[in-house]
Design an enzyme around this catalytic site. Structure first.
Site, PDB file in Angstrom:
ATOM      1  N   ASN A 107      -3.202   4.429  -2.456  1.00 52.54           N
ATOM      2  CA  ASN A 107      -3.808   3.228  -3.003  1.00 52.54           C
ATOM      3  C   ASN A 107      -2.780   2.102  -2.947  1.00 52.54           C
ATOM      4  O   ASN A 107      -1.606   2.319  -2.657  1.00 52.54           O
ATOM      5  CB  ASN A 107      -4.249   3.462  -4.454  1.00 52.54           C
ATOM      6  CG  ASN A 107      -5.505   2.691  -4.796  1.00 52.54           C
ATOM      7  OD1 ASN A 107      -5.755   1.627  -4.231  1.00 52.54           O
ATOM      8  ND2 ASN A 107      -6.298   3.217  -5.717  1.00 52.54           N
ATOM      9  N   HIS A 131       0.863  -1.187   0.000  1.00 57.07           N
ATOM     10  CA  HIS A 131       0.000   0.000   0.000  1.00 57.07           C
ATOM     11  C   HIS A 131       0.892   1.227   0.000  1.00 57.07           C
ATOM     12  O   HIS A 131       1.688   1.424   0.912  1.00 57.07           O
ATOM     13  CB  HIS A 131      -0.918   0.008   1.218  1.00 57.07           C
ATOM     14  CG  HIS A 131      -1.906   1.141   1.190  1.00 57.07           C
ATOM     15  ND1 HIS A 131      -3.181   1.007   0.660  1.00 57.07           N
ATOM     16  CD2 HIS A 131      -1.809   2.432   1.609  1.00 57.07           C
ATOM     17  CE1 HIS A 131      -3.815   2.155   0.761  1.00 57.07           C
ATOM     18  NE2 HIS A 131      -3.000   3.038   1.336  1.00 57.07           N
ATOM     19  N   CYS A 132       0.764   2.050  -1.030  1.00 58.67           N
ATOM     20  CA  CYS A 132       1.639   3.213  -1.189  1.00 58.67           C
ATOM     21  C   CYS A 132       0.911   4.471  -0.724  1.00 58.67           C
ATOM     22  O   CYS A 132      -0.129   4.839  -1.309  1.00 58.67           O
ATOM     23  CB  CYS A 132       2.066   3.362  -2.649  1.00 58.67           C
ATOM     24  SG  CYS A 132       3.133   4.795  -2.930  1.00 58.67           S
ATOM     25  N   PRO A 133       1.422   5.161   0.298  1.00 59.08           N
ATOM     26  CA  PRO A 133       0.742   6.384   0.752  1.00 59.08           C
ATOM     27  C   PRO A 133       0.826   7.526  -0.251  1.00 59.08           C
ATOM     28  O   PRO A 133       0.001   8.443  -0.224  1.00 59.08           O
ATOM     29  CB  PRO A 133       1.494   6.730   2.057  1.00 59.08           C
ATOM     30  CG  PRO A 133       2.835   6.086   1.913  1.00 59.08           C
ATOM     31  CD  PRO A 133       2.605   4.838   1.111  1.00 59.08           C
TER      32      PRO A 133
END
Length: 335
Positions: free
Chosen positions: A75, A69-71
């Site tokens: 997403n 999960h990439c901040p």
């Protein structure tokens, strides 16, 4: 050329953000019911976890071929946006390198035209160029400061995003504790074939995100079977602890000691609040912190699992009888 970099970077960035990774359909089950024994069941999504999928706590869904999960895109990186995300990680450093070159050459030429070399000193006049006619865009002290600041941002982005790209592109080495030789089933044996599964001319990755081609000698559920083995091994190696102090669940607790405050884990994983007497099953830990799952009454709590980090000084090892699940009387409890 700089505008082309900008357009391609922003296109892939917003594609990774808004297209999304693709989610396992709610209630999904394999076509053959007997294959369910090879899969993990997600209580939140009320469905089985498809091969290469993982449940994301932030998205609250099972994500197909989840990487992380990439901040920065708010997403997950997964099946559908893997190509866009990787291209963004590649193009952003290249564009920033180009911008850095422009900034360096601009400052060099402008400063060179404003330097006066005397016998005893070197003077810089930022008011006007001494050798060339006045430029179309004035370059004063504020422009120099802005260019220097932008150069720092460009170089910082090149290093930070470039390292992410290297991590994303390199081969993943997996370490297992079962003592068995594990062959990753989805590696086709050819880097070019692996590349074509993600990057296509249409922009749509191959397959449906649920069924994947596997290399010869591997089973469709080889990875999920290995994951179940790892989970069982983790349960065997976990240690039960009992809370002896209350903990509110804050990231950096002030009241738990200076070392605990400054060594808080640098991770997005949550913290769990503890009350005196709570039981926790710890699976890993640091010198001053531990990670585990709070032992709850599944019937009373609706099967909700509470996992996260907590200070090591708030708990002590709990000695109990495995048959009766009761504490052992008269035995010294070790921290």
């Amino acid at each position: 050329m700089l505008l082309n970099w900008t357009v391609m970077i922003l296109y892939n960035y917003f594609s990774a953000m808004f297209v999304g990774p693709g989610y396992v359909p709610l209630g999904w089950t394999p076509e053959k019911s007997q294959d369910c024994i090879y899969l993990q069941y997600c209580k939140v999504c009320q469905s089985y976890k498809a091969p290469r999928s993982h449940h994301c706590r932030k998205c609250n869904r099972c994500v197909m071929k989840m990487d992380h999960h990439c901040p920065w895109i708010n997403n997950c990186c997964g099946y559908q946006n893997h190509a866009s995300f990787t291209l963004f990680l590649l193009l952003a450093p290249l564009g920033c390198i180009h911008a850095s070159f422009i900034f360096v050459m601009t400052m060099y030429t402008q400063l060179y035209n404003r330097i006066s070399f005397g016998w005893s000193s070197v003077k810089i006049d930022m008011s006007a160029a001494k050798r060339d006619p006045r430029p179309i865009i004035p370059f004063g002290l504020s422009a120099f400061a802005a260019s220097l600041f932008a150069l720092g941002l460009a170089l910082g982005t090149t290093i930070a995003v470039g390292m992410l790209f290297i991590i994303q592109a390199k081969d993943r080495i997996q370490y297992y504790q079962t003592g068995e030789t594990f062959i990753f089933p989805y590696d086709t044996g050819s880097k070019w074939k692996n590349f074509k599964q993600v990057f296509t001319w249409s922009g749509v990755p191959e397959g449906d995100g649920l069924d994947w081609p596997v290399r010869d000698g591997c089973h469709q559920y080889s990875l999920t079977i290995e994951q179940l083995k790892q989970k069982a091994d983790k349960r065997v190696r976990s240690v039960r602890y009992r809370a002896i102090e209350d903990y509110s669940g804050v990231c950096c607790p002030v009241t738990k000691g200076v070392k605990t405050f400054f060594t808080t884990p640098c991770t997005e994983e949550p913290r769990i609040a503890l009350s005196k007497g709570d039981l926790i099953l710890a699976t890993r830990g640091l010198k001053h912190w531990m990670y585990g799952e709070k032992i709850l009454d599944s019937a009373a709590d609706g099967g909700i699992r509470e996992r996260g980090w907590f200070p090591r000084k708030c708990v002590e090892k709990w000695q109990y009888d495995s048959d009766t699940d009761q504490p052992v009387d008269g035995e010294k409890k070790n921290r």
